[in-house]
Write an enzyme that holds these catalytic residues in place. Structure first.
Site, PDB file in Angstrom:
ATOM      1  N   CYS A   8       0.723  -1.308  -0.096  1.00  8.82           N
ATOM      2  CA  CYS A   8       0.152  -0.060  -0.009  1.00  8.82           C
ATOM      3  C   CYS A   8       0.931   1.278  -0.076  1.00  8.82           C
ATOM      4  CB  CYS A   8      -1.046   0.015   1.044  1.00  8.82           C
ATOM      5  SG  CYS A   8      -0.221   0.061   2.911  1.00  8.82           S
ATOM      6  N   ARG A  14      -3.220  -0.568   5.257  1.00  6.76           N
ATOM      7  CA  ARG A  14      -3.834  -1.832   4.772  1.00  6.76           C
ATOM      8  C   ARG A  14      -2.888  -2.966   4.327  1.00  6.76           C
ATOM      9  NH1 ARG A  14      -5.169   2.062  -0.191  1.00  6.76           N
ATOM     10  NH2 ARG A  14      -3.188   3.040   0.811  1.00  6.76           N
ATOM     11  N   ASP A 127      -8.174   3.741   1.043  1.00 13.75           N
ATOM     12  CA  ASP A 127      -7.226   4.162   2.096  1.00 13.75           C
ATOM     13  C   ASP A 127      -7.938   4.797   3.356  1.00 13.75           C
ATOM     14  OD1 ASP A 127      -5.274   5.651   3.700  1.00 13.75           O
ATOM     15  OD2 ASP A 127      -4.437   6.604   2.038  1.00 13.75           O
TER      16      ASP A 127
HETATM   17  P1  4NP Z   1      -1.734   2.744   4.230  1.00 13.76           P
HETATM   18  O1  4NP Z   1      -2.273   4.200   4.669  1.00 13.76           O
HETATM   19  O2  4NP Z   1      -1.179   3.144   2.625  1.00 13.76           O
HETATM   20  O3  4NP Z   1      -2.985   1.795   4.048  1.00 13.76           O
HETATM   21  O4  4NP Z   1      -0.579   2.372   5.205  1.00 13.76           O
HETATM   22  C1  4NP Z   1      -1.741   5.393   4.643  1.00 13.76           C
HETATM   23  C2  4NP Z   1      -0.937   5.743   5.517  1.00 13.76           C
HETATM   24  C3  4NP Z   1      -0.111   6.875   5.615  1.00 13.76           C
HETATM   25  C4  4NP Z   1      -0.349   7.765   4.825  1.00 13.76           C
HETATM   26  C5  4NP Z   1      -1.320   7.409   4.022  1.00 13.76           C
HETATM   27  C6  4NP Z   1      -2.072   6.386   3.978  1.00 13.76           C
HETATM   28  N1  4NP Z   1       0.231   8.984   4.828  1.00 13.76           N
HETATM   29  O5  4NP Z   1      -0.011   9.828   4.136  1.00 13.76           O
HETATM   30  O6  4NP Z   1       1.122   9.237   5.715  1.00 13.76           O
END
Ligand code: 4NP
Length: 157
Positions: A8, A14, A127
């Site tokens: 991800c 995720r 997300d």
């Molecule tokens: P992930 O969620 O991709 O599912 O781990 C996110 C975690 C951090 C960020 C965005 C999505 N961020 O912008 O820091």
């Protein structure tokens, strides 16, 4: 041995949840020794961090321990190191494909929701980072079913 990498953006919501769910389901099937399962993020800014507390909490209510440390996706190690590289959303897949140098690398990249069995309006695992609790529950609902479909695809069910 089959090697599966979930990817991800941040590798704190995720993909670490997908990793934990995949490992739990393989353990239930007695197949954990036949797989290498890991996760990574296209954005490395959270490297070394534990998963998001909201994800850890919601997943633990379903019996999953989500505790892998965040790491960046490393093209030179991860393309040869995994057979299947599974992006959570379309942007993840686009970013991974941009990093792939050859067709054999590109062909390892797939989308998590392509394994979802049955009907759903979701074509991506959304997300949840800027969402409330419902966003995390939705991610877990989608992942549990999509990973069942993935296990079926891999001949494990
Ligand atoms: P992930 O969620 O991709 O599912 O781990 C996110 C975690 C951090 C960020 C965005 C999505 N961020 O912008 O820091």
């Amino acid at each position: 041995m089959k090697r599966v990498l979930f990817v991800c953006l941040g590798n704190i919501c995720r993909s670490p949840a997908a990793e934990a769910i995949m490992k739990a389901k393989l353990r239930q099937l007695g197949k954990e020794n036949e797989f290498v399962v890991d996760s990574a993020g296209t954005y490395g800014g959270h490297a070394g961090a534990l998963p998001d507390e909201r994800m850890r909490e919601r997943a633990s209510r379903r019996g999953y321990v989500v505790d892998s440390r965040s790491r960046a996706f490393y093209p030179s190690a991860d393309f040869p190191g995994f057979d299947l590289i599974i992006g959570m959303d379309n942007q993840n897949v686009t970013d991974l494909k941009r990093l792939a140098l050859h067709a054999d690398e590109r062909n390892k990249i797939v989308r998590m929701m392509d394994f979802f069995p049955g009907e759903t309006p979701y074509r991506e695992v959304p997300d949840p980072y800027y969402e409330g609790t419902d966003g995390f529950e939705l991610v877990l609902d989608l992942l549990e079913k999509a990973i069942d479909g993935l296990l079926e695809h891999l001949g494990m069910k």
